[in-house]
Design an enzyme around this catalytic site. Sequence first.
Site, PDB file in Angstrom:
ATOM      1  N   PHE A  72     -13.708   2.881   1.038  1.00  0.00           N
ATOM      2  CA  PHE A  72     -13.267   3.466   2.318  1.00  0.00           C
ATOM      3  C   PHE A  72     -13.450   4.995   2.322  1.00  0.00           C
ATOM      4  CE2 PHE A  72      -9.036   4.956   4.279  1.00  0.00           C
ATOM      5  CZ  PHE A  72      -9.597   5.186   5.527  1.00  0.00           C
ATOM      6  N   THR A 115      -9.336  -0.284 -14.747  1.00  0.00           N
ATOM      7  CA  THR A 115     -10.197   0.579 -13.917  1.00  0.00           C
ATOM      8  C   THR A 115      -9.615   1.986 -13.790  1.00  0.00           C
ATOM      9  OG1 THR A 115     -11.174  -1.216 -12.672  1.00  0.00           O
ATOM     10  CG2 THR A 115     -11.061   0.906 -11.567  1.00  0.00           C
ATOM     11  N   THR A 150      -3.308  10.227  -5.604  1.00  0.00           N
ATOM     12  CA  THR A 150      -2.451   9.814  -4.488  1.00  0.00           C
ATOM     13  C   THR A 150      -1.067  10.449  -4.582  1.00  0.00           C
ATOM     14  OG1 THR A 150      -1.254   7.881  -3.654  1.00  0.00           O
ATOM     15  CG2 THR A 150      -1.961   7.758  -5.908  1.00  0.00           C
ATOM     16  N   ASP A 151      -0.389  10.551  -3.444  1.00  0.00           N
ATOM     17  CA  ASP A 151       0.991  11.053  -3.447  1.00  0.00           C
ATOM     18  C   ASP A 151       1.957  10.038  -4.077  1.00  0.00           C
ATOM     19  OD1 ASP A 151       0.957   9.135  -1.418  1.00  0.00           O
ATOM     20  OD2 ASP A 151       1.909  10.406   0.093  1.00  0.00           O
ATOM     21  N   GLU A 152       1.478   8.775  -4.267  1.00  0.00           N
ATOM     22  CA  GLU A 152       2.390   7.732  -4.758  1.00  0.00           C
ATOM     23  C   GLU A 152       2.839   7.984  -6.194  1.00  0.00           C
ATOM     24  OE1 GLU A 152       1.378   3.748  -3.474  1.00  0.00           O
ATOM     25  OE2 GLU A 152       0.221   4.522  -1.793  1.00  0.00           O
ATOM     26  N   TYR A 198       0.195   0.166  -9.369  1.00  0.00           N
ATOM     27  CA  TYR A 198      -0.875   1.035  -8.844  1.00  0.00           C
ATOM     28  C   TYR A 198      -0.548   2.503  -9.112  1.00  0.00           C
ATOM     29  CZ  TYR A 198      -3.306   3.915  -5.348  1.00  0.00           C
ATOM     30  OH  TYR A 198      -4.024   4.918  -4.736  1.00  0.00           O
ATOM     31  N   SER A 257      -0.672   3.533 -12.702  1.00  0.00           N
ATOM     32  CA  SER A 257      -2.027   3.698 -13.252  1.00  0.00           C
ATOM     33  C   SER A 257      -2.655   4.993 -12.763  1.00  0.00           C
ATOM     34  CB  SER A 257      -2.907   2.486 -12.903  1.00  0.00           C
ATOM     35  OG  SER A 257      -3.164   2.421 -11.517  1.00  0.00           O
ATOM     36  N   LYS A 258      -2.386   5.365 -11.518  1.00  0.00           N
ATOM     37  CA  LYS A 258      -2.941   6.634 -11.012  1.00  0.00           C
ATOM     38  C   LYS A 258      -2.255   7.808 -11.717  1.00  0.00           C
ATOM     39  CE  LYS A 258      -5.604   7.260  -8.118  1.00  0.00           C
ATOM     40  NZ  LYS A 258      -7.092   7.346  -8.113  1.00  0.00           N
ATOM     41  N   ASP A 309      10.336  -8.450   1.804  1.00  0.00           N
ATOM     42  CA  ASP A 309       9.896  -7.090   1.457  1.00  0.00           C
ATOM     43  C   ASP A 309       9.005  -7.090   0.216  1.00  0.00           C
ATOM     44  OD1 ASP A 309       9.690  -4.406   1.809  1.00  0.00           O
ATOM     45  OD2 ASP A 309      11.815  -3.950   1.479  1.00  0.00           O
TER      46      ASP A 309
HETATM   47  P1  NAD Z   1     -11.140   1.481  -1.842  1.00  0.00           P
HETATM   48  O1  NAD Z   1     -10.387   0.381  -2.528  1.00  0.00           O
HETATM   49  O2  NAD Z   1     -11.521   1.336  -0.421  1.00  0.00           O
HETATM   50  O3  NAD Z   1     -12.505   1.771  -2.647  1.00  0.00           O
HETATM   51  C1  NAD Z   1     -12.562   1.830  -4.040  1.00  0.00           C
HETATM   52  C2  NAD Z   1     -14.032   1.808  -4.454  1.00  0.00           C
HETATM   53  O4  NAD Z   1     -14.086   1.890  -5.893  1.00  0.00           O
HETATM   54  C3  NAD Z   1     -14.775   0.538  -4.049  1.00  0.00           C
HETATM   55  O5  NAD Z   1     -16.034   0.864  -3.503  1.00  0.00           O
HETATM   56  C4  NAD Z   1     -14.926  -0.226  -5.363  1.00  0.00           C
HETATM   57  O6  NAD Z   1     -16.091  -1.052  -5.399  1.00  0.00           O
HETATM   58  C5  NAD Z   1     -15.006   0.913  -6.364  1.00  0.00           C
HETATM   59  N1  NAD Z   1     -14.595   0.493  -7.710  1.00  0.00           N
HETATM   60  C6  NAD Z   1     -13.477  -0.193  -8.053  1.00  0.00           C
HETATM   61  N2  NAD Z   1     -13.456  -0.426  -9.383  1.00  0.00           N
HETATM   62  C7  NAD Z   1     -14.579   0.156  -9.897  1.00  0.00           C
HETATM   63  C8  NAD Z   1     -15.113   0.281 -11.211  1.00  0.00           C
HETATM   64  N3  NAD Z   1     -14.495  -0.260 -12.259  1.00  0.00           N
HETATM   65  N4  NAD Z   1     -16.274   0.963 -11.366  1.00  0.00           N
HETATM   66  C9  NAD Z   1     -16.931   1.501 -10.304  1.00  0.00           C
HETATM   67  N5  NAD Z   1     -16.478   1.391  -9.037  1.00  0.00           N
HETATM   68  C10 NAD Z   1     -15.307   0.737  -8.833  1.00  0.00           C
HETATM   69  O7  NAD Z   1     -10.270   2.780  -2.102  1.00  0.00           O
HETATM   70  P2  NAD Z   1     -10.011   4.048  -1.149  1.00  0.00           P
HETATM   71  O8  NAD Z   1      -8.881   3.737  -0.252  1.00  0.00           O
HETATM   72  O9  NAD Z   1     -11.272   4.536  -0.602  1.00  0.00           O
HETATM   73  O10 NAD Z   1      -9.456   5.092  -2.242  1.00  0.00           O
HETATM   74  C11 NAD Z   1     -10.355   5.914  -2.970  1.00  0.00           C
HETATM   75  C12 NAD Z   1      -9.571   6.805  -3.906  1.00  0.00           C
HETATM   76  O11 NAD Z   1      -8.656   7.601  -3.174  1.00  0.00           O
HETATM   77  C13 NAD Z   1      -8.750   6.013  -4.940  1.00  0.00           C
HETATM   78  O12 NAD Z   1      -8.833   6.706  -6.163  1.00  0.00           O
HETATM   79  C14 NAD Z   1      -7.334   6.068  -4.369  1.00  0.00           C
HETATM   80  O13 NAD Z   1      -6.382   6.009  -5.407  1.00  0.00           O
HETATM   81  C15 NAD Z   1      -7.339   7.422  -3.687  1.00  0.00           C
HETATM   82  N6  NAD Z   1      -6.413   7.542  -2.538  1.00  0.00           N
HETATM   83  C16 NAD Z   1      -6.456   6.619  -1.520  1.00  0.00           C
HETATM   84  C17 NAD Z   1      -5.597   6.781  -0.433  1.00  0.00           C
HETATM   85  C18 NAD Z   1      -5.622   5.819   0.733  1.00  0.00           C
HETATM   86  O14 NAD Z   1      -4.773   5.902   1.610  1.00  0.00           O
HETATM   87  N7  NAD Z   1      -6.576   4.897   0.817  1.00  0.00           N
HETATM   88  C19 NAD Z   1      -4.708   7.864  -0.390  1.00  0.00           C
HETATM   89  C20 NAD Z   1      -4.712   8.786  -1.456  1.00  0.00           C
HETATM   90  C21 NAD Z   1      -5.573   8.616  -2.518  1.00  0.00           C
HETATM   91  P1  TYD Z   2      -0.444   0.013   2.707  1.00  0.00           P
HETATM   92  O1  TYD Z   2      -1.438   0.201   3.812  1.00  0.00           O
HETATM   93  O2  TYD Z   2      -0.604  -1.147   1.785  1.00  0.00           O
HETATM   94  O3  TYD Z   2      -0.387   1.385   1.912  1.00  0.00           O
HETATM   95  P2  TYD Z   2       0.684   1.881   0.742  1.00  0.00           P
HETATM   96  O4  TYD Z   2       1.419   0.713   0.239  1.00  0.00           O
HETATM   97  O5  TYD Z   2      -0.241   2.453  -0.285  1.00  0.00           O
HETATM   98  O6  TYD Z   2       1.555   2.902   1.410  1.00  0.00           O
HETATM   99  O7  TYD Z   2       0.994  -0.114   3.360  1.00  0.00           O
HETATM  100  C1  TYD Z   2       1.507   0.895   4.215  1.00  0.00           C
HETATM  101  C2  TYD Z   2       2.942   0.516   4.551  1.00  0.00           C
HETATM  102  O8  TYD Z   2       2.936  -0.688   5.335  1.00  0.00           O
HETATM  103  C3  TYD Z   2       3.777   0.204   3.328  1.00  0.00           C
HETATM  104  O9  TYD Z   2       5.117   0.667   3.564  1.00  0.00           O
HETATM  105  C4  TYD Z   2       3.768  -1.314   3.239  1.00  0.00           C
HETATM  106  C5  TYD Z   2       3.679  -1.733   4.703  1.00  0.00           C
HETATM  107  N1  TYD Z   2       2.946  -2.991   4.955  1.00  0.00           N
HETATM  108  C6  TYD Z   2       3.541  -3.998   5.737  1.00  0.00           C
HETATM  109  O10 TYD Z   2       4.678  -3.855   6.232  1.00  0.00           O
HETATM  110  N2  TYD Z   2       2.839  -5.150   5.965  1.00  0.00           N
HETATM  111  C7  TYD Z   2       1.582  -5.351   5.441  1.00  0.00           C
HETATM  112  O11 TYD Z   2       0.986  -6.442   5.663  1.00  0.00           O
HETATM  113  C8  TYD Z   2       0.990  -4.307   4.667  1.00  0.00           C
HETATM  114  C9  TYD Z   2      -0.381  -4.463   4.067  1.00  0.00           C
HETATM  115  C10 TYD Z   2       1.704  -3.138   4.448  1.00  0.00           C
END
Ligand code: NAD
Ligand code: TYD
Length: 362
Positions: A15, A104, A133-135, A168, A171-172, A298
């Site tokens: 993404f 990973t 991530t902020d998590e 998750y 691990s981050k 939940d």
């Molecule tokens: P995503 O799950 O959409 O994409 C992850 C990508 O990594 C995929 O293309 C997958 O094929 C690839 N991948 C997974 N395992 C792999 C491996 N072993 N080797 C090579 N490629 C691998 O994730 P995203 O939401 O785009 O998040 C990207 C980064 O940003 C992550 O590090 C995540 O922790 C961080 N992040 C995400 C968010 C969010 O809201 N989505 C917020 C803050 C930080």
């Molecule tokens: P999510 O998009 O999984 O991101 P994160 O857990 O990393 O914050 O979830 C966002 C919020 O929405 C989180 O509080 C969990 C909630 N949630 C639901 O209530 N229903 C759902 O089906 C999903 C996927 C998330």
Amino acid sequence: MDFRRNILITGGAGFIGSHLVRRMVTRYPDFRIINLDKLTYAGNLANLKDIEDRPNYVFVREDICDLEGILRIMWGYAVDGIIHLAAESHVDRSIRDPFTFARTNVLGTLSLLQAAKACWSDFSGKRFYHISTDEVYGALELTSPEGDAPYGDTLFTEQTRYQPHSPYSASKASSDHFVRAFHDTYGLPVVISNCSNNYGPYQFPEKLIPLFINNIRLRKPLPVYGRGENVRDWLFVEDHVRAIDLIFHEGRDGETYNIGGCNEWKNIDLVRLLVRITDRLLGRPEGTDEDLIAFVKDRAGHDLRYAIDATKLRKELGWGPSLSFEEGLEKTVRWYLDNPEWLDSVTSGDYRNYYEEMYGKR
Ligand code: NAD
Ligand code: TYD
């Protein structure tokens, strides 16, 4: 062709990674952008169709845990910068399968760090940028605020103690510690950013916003965890990748930057807004699909509230979000409704068969 820089982006088929690859390939034609991705269920090259033929773009299918493979790619393309996004990223999956997340997110990051240390005999002009991530900071309380934040005055700053709760975020957090350890021990030039929840086009429909847009489209239930009281701080994905670009080029060595939308929403309020926007764009009376909302059991260990203080990034590098949430959400809903074939292909798993034909099973 000679390139001024060779930047390895891991997770570029996911993404956020696909938005970043698109930005870097189009904005820096004199940089070669090497997209390294294993193509797990979350990786989809259809996300990059529009730029895949650019002369400064290369895709390599590789697992970040494969140190030898990474070394070959680093030498082969003379990589001088890494922006590391590859990860397992979904909390619910981490609750079911924590080992994959440790492999990973922790060991994969470690192998990239080792590769960078081994290949870069001279660290000058090099950069290892880790996207986090902020998590990792854990969860905030919901309190009555006196300041501007709607759900409490306490925010995550770069000084907040790490207190991850989910597999998750654990691990981050662990990968962040390894990145800092390589800076402090070996002098590896690193920078880290910790961002809040992203939303926008090309997000896998297991995360809240794309899952719910798809379900509203198909008139399927909207499973809200608990009472929907949890709060997240939402940022449009293109604002995140603009921050990444800025930090990659101008962030200070060894520093951490928080990135956030200053945009806190309770899940239930967000879901109601999403229903109204989606109904309107589908030509249904606004709010009709609220009857799809179903309160379900939940999530285990569900973090109550995330909220970022991005003052450091704003003051040092002049960054701020560019869109209001209503604008960003409308743009996002419109994109998913205009691209039903993308949603159908990722939810049916069709895109996986295509990669298996092309690259073999993994
Ligand atoms: P995503 O799950 O959409 O994409 C992850 C990508 O990594 C995929 O293309 C997958 O094929 C690839 N991948 C997974 N395992 C792999 C491996 N072993 N080797 C090579 N490629 C691998 O994730 P995203 O939401 O785009 O998040 C990207 C980064 O940003 C992550 O590090 C995540 O922790 C961080 N992040 C995400 C968010 C969010 O809201 N989505 C917020 C803050 C930080
Ligand atoms: P999510 O998009 O999984 O991101 P994160 O857990 O990393 O914050 O979830 C966002 C919020 O929405 C989180 O509080 C969990 C909630 N949630 C639901 O209530 N229903 C759902 O089906 C999903 C996927 C998330």
